[in-house]
Design a protein around this motif. Structure first.
Motif, PDB file in Angstrom:
ATOM      1  N   SER A  48      -5.404   1.830  -2.538  1.00 60.57           N
ATOM      2  CA  SER A  48      -4.057   2.280  -2.849  1.00 60.57           C
ATOM      3  C   SER A  48      -3.210   1.043  -3.127  1.00 60.57           C
ATOM      4  CB  SER A  48      -3.465   3.079  -1.688  1.00 60.57           C
ATOM      5  OG  SER A  48      -2.105   3.391  -1.929  1.00 60.57           O
ATOM      6  N   VAL A  84       0.857  -1.170   0.000  1.00 58.54           N
ATOM      7  CA  VAL A  84       0.000   0.000   0.000  1.00 58.54           C
ATOM      8  C   VAL A  84       0.897   1.224   0.000  1.00 58.54           C
ATOM      9  CG1 VAL A  84      -0.223  -0.017   2.539  1.00 58.54           C
ATOM     10  CG2 VAL A  84      -1.918   1.198   1.152  1.00 58.54           C
ATOM     11  N   VAL A  88      -2.689  -3.238   4.488  1.00 55.81           N
ATOM     12  CA  VAL A  88      -2.710  -4.175   3.373  1.00 55.81           C
ATOM     13  C   VAL A  88      -2.710  -5.580   3.960  1.00 55.81           C
ATOM     14  CG1 VAL A  88      -0.178  -4.221   3.146  1.00 55.81           C
ATOM     15  CG2 VAL A  88      -1.605  -4.767   1.161  1.00 55.81           C
ATOM     16  N   GLY A 135      -3.672  -2.304  -1.283  1.00 56.47           N
ATOM     17  CA  GLY A 135      -4.188  -2.071   0.061  1.00 56.47           C
ATOM     18  C   GLY A 135      -5.133  -0.892   0.128  1.00 56.47           C
ATOM     19  N   CYS A 136      -5.201  -0.257   1.285  1.00 57.92           N
ATOM     20  CA  CYS A 136      -6.139   0.830   1.538  1.00 57.92           C
ATOM     21  C   CYS A 136      -5.459   1.923   2.354  1.00 57.92           C
ATOM     22  CB  CYS A 136      -7.352   0.344   2.332  1.00 57.92           C
ATOM     23  SG  CYS A 136      -8.225  -1.061   1.602  1.00 57.92           S
TER      24      CYS A 136
END
Length: 401
Positions: free
Chosen positions: A205, A146, A235, A208-209
């Motif tokens: 992203s 991420v 992530v 991930g986030c």
């Protein structure tokens, strides 16, 4: 035969210095998994940027950051971190603060990026890590990542040049543009198959986030366009090892306060922990199994947060997660943070335990160990001084389910 005996003895001494043994690198029994977490550290304190009140002060802060990072170069530190991973041979590794720093020359005078005081600051730490792992035995690759903090999203405007993405700086009359981004990365051993976890509705992203709660500070950049956001993220991957399913997540939460910055960062940190727990609870999975969450939580058992804020450490405990260090080594302090910003302190000054390995269900923590916290783990001399591999110790846990 003497050279071979010497090299064998040297390798054995290195493994002992890193606090590991070949026994841990052998195949583990069904139901046991070895995981690690390591904050790699950029090599300087990003909080120096937060105190700048004018463009000239910001320029000096950027130069201090780059000079410190150049004086604590990542390649020798990354080699030591890779040696620690190879000595353990974990199935999965969570890395935080995996930076990519680059520089672009701006007119009219070239030479800012190659100035001898800062040139060693630039590089791709993930690529360096993978190369060091290959050089020390190989067998690891990126499973998911991420992208977090990203200077490419910071805008400024210079007369005669126009809109820029990054931090412009001046050194000895030469103009340069600093670009940098930070990642959390999951490495897998190549014999382990993984698949990234999809978290519905998150701020995507890479694989991930990014957290919705985000700290930011104003920057006195040319054109009054400057504000820097300290994005953080998480992530995760799913894997099946010897018939048992695992979910492995990696994160880096916000600090409770940035240098002398606003104490409101503690509320942002708590909100990030709550979002992560919610995401882990709702993300679908094909097979039931334990969830392992590793990372730099910037939070530990000694945390005291102002009411009604609940620290990330307490939130994970309340959600039923087991602290592997407390379970596996309850009599040891297990401090993981932090060495001096320049990594030159002769003896360890770690003073808090904020790097965690949490487990979602009852398990036997067969062993838990720190890496990189003893002087023997330091780099070869860099400008005459041996450096700590990171300002954080790494943590390894052998978990049996």
């Amino acid at each position: 035969m003497r050279p071979r005996r010497f090299l064998t003895g040297l390798a054995t001494a290195l493994l002992l210095a890193l606090g590991s043994s070949h026994a841990h690198a052998q195949a583990r029994p069904v139901g046991e998994i070895l995981v690690m977490t390591q904050n790699q550290y950029i090599g300087a304190d990003l909080a120096t940027l937060s105190g700048a009140g004018s463009p000239s002060e910001l320029n000096e802060a950027v130069l201090r950051l780059l000079r410190q990072a150049a004086a604590s170069p990542f390649p020798p530190r990354g080699a030591r971190q890779a040696a620690q991973i190879q000595a353990r041979r974990p199935e999965l590794v969570g890395l935080q603060e995996v930076f990519h720093l680059s520089c672009r020359e701006l007119p009219p005078r070239p030479g800012a990026c190659t100035d001898s005081s800062i040139a060693a600051a630039f590089g791709d730490h993930l690529r360096t890590t993978l190369a060091a792992l290959d050089a020390s035995g190989g067998g690891y690759e990126v499973a998911a990542r991420v992208v977090n903090f990203d200077l490419r999203e910071t805008l400024s405007q210079l007369p005669g040049i126009g809109l820029l993405r990054g931090l412009p700086f001046t050194i000895d009359g030469k103009l340069g543009l600093l670009s940098a981004y930070d990642q959390d990365v999951i490495l897998r051993r190549r014999d382990i198959a993984t698949s990234p976890v999809t978290f519905p509705g998150c701020r995507r992203s890479a694989q991930g986030c990014n957290y919705r709660a985000e700290a930011s500070i104003p920057l006195p950049l040319p054109g009054n366009l400057g504000r820097i956001g300290f994005k953080r993220g998480f992530v995760a991957v799913d894997t099946v090892i010897l018939g048992r399913s695992y979910r492995f997540a990696n994160t880096h939460l916000e600090v409770a306060a940035l240098g002398d910055g606003p104490p409101g960062f503690a509320a942002i940190q708590a909100a990030q922990a709550a979002e992560l727990l919610g995401a882990l609870n709702t993300a679908p999975r094909a097979q039931a199994g334990p969830t392992i969450v590793v990372g730099d939580f910037n939070s530990g058992p000694a945390d005291q947060r102002p009411a009604p804020i609940v620290s990330p450490y307490r939130r994970f405990q309340a959600a039923g997660f087991l602290d592997s260090w407390a379970a596996g080594s309850p009599q040891a302090r297990g401090f993981t943070c932090c060495q001096a910003a320049d990594l030159r302190n002769p003896t360890s000054i770690l003073f808090e335990r904020i790097d965690q390995i949490f487990v979602s269900r009852p398990t036997l923590v067969r062993a838990v160990r720190l890496d990189g916290n003893q002087p023997a783990a330091k780099t070869a001399p860099v400008n005459g001084v041996r450096l700590w591999p990171s300002d954080h110790a790494g943590v390894a846990a052998w978990l049996r389910f």
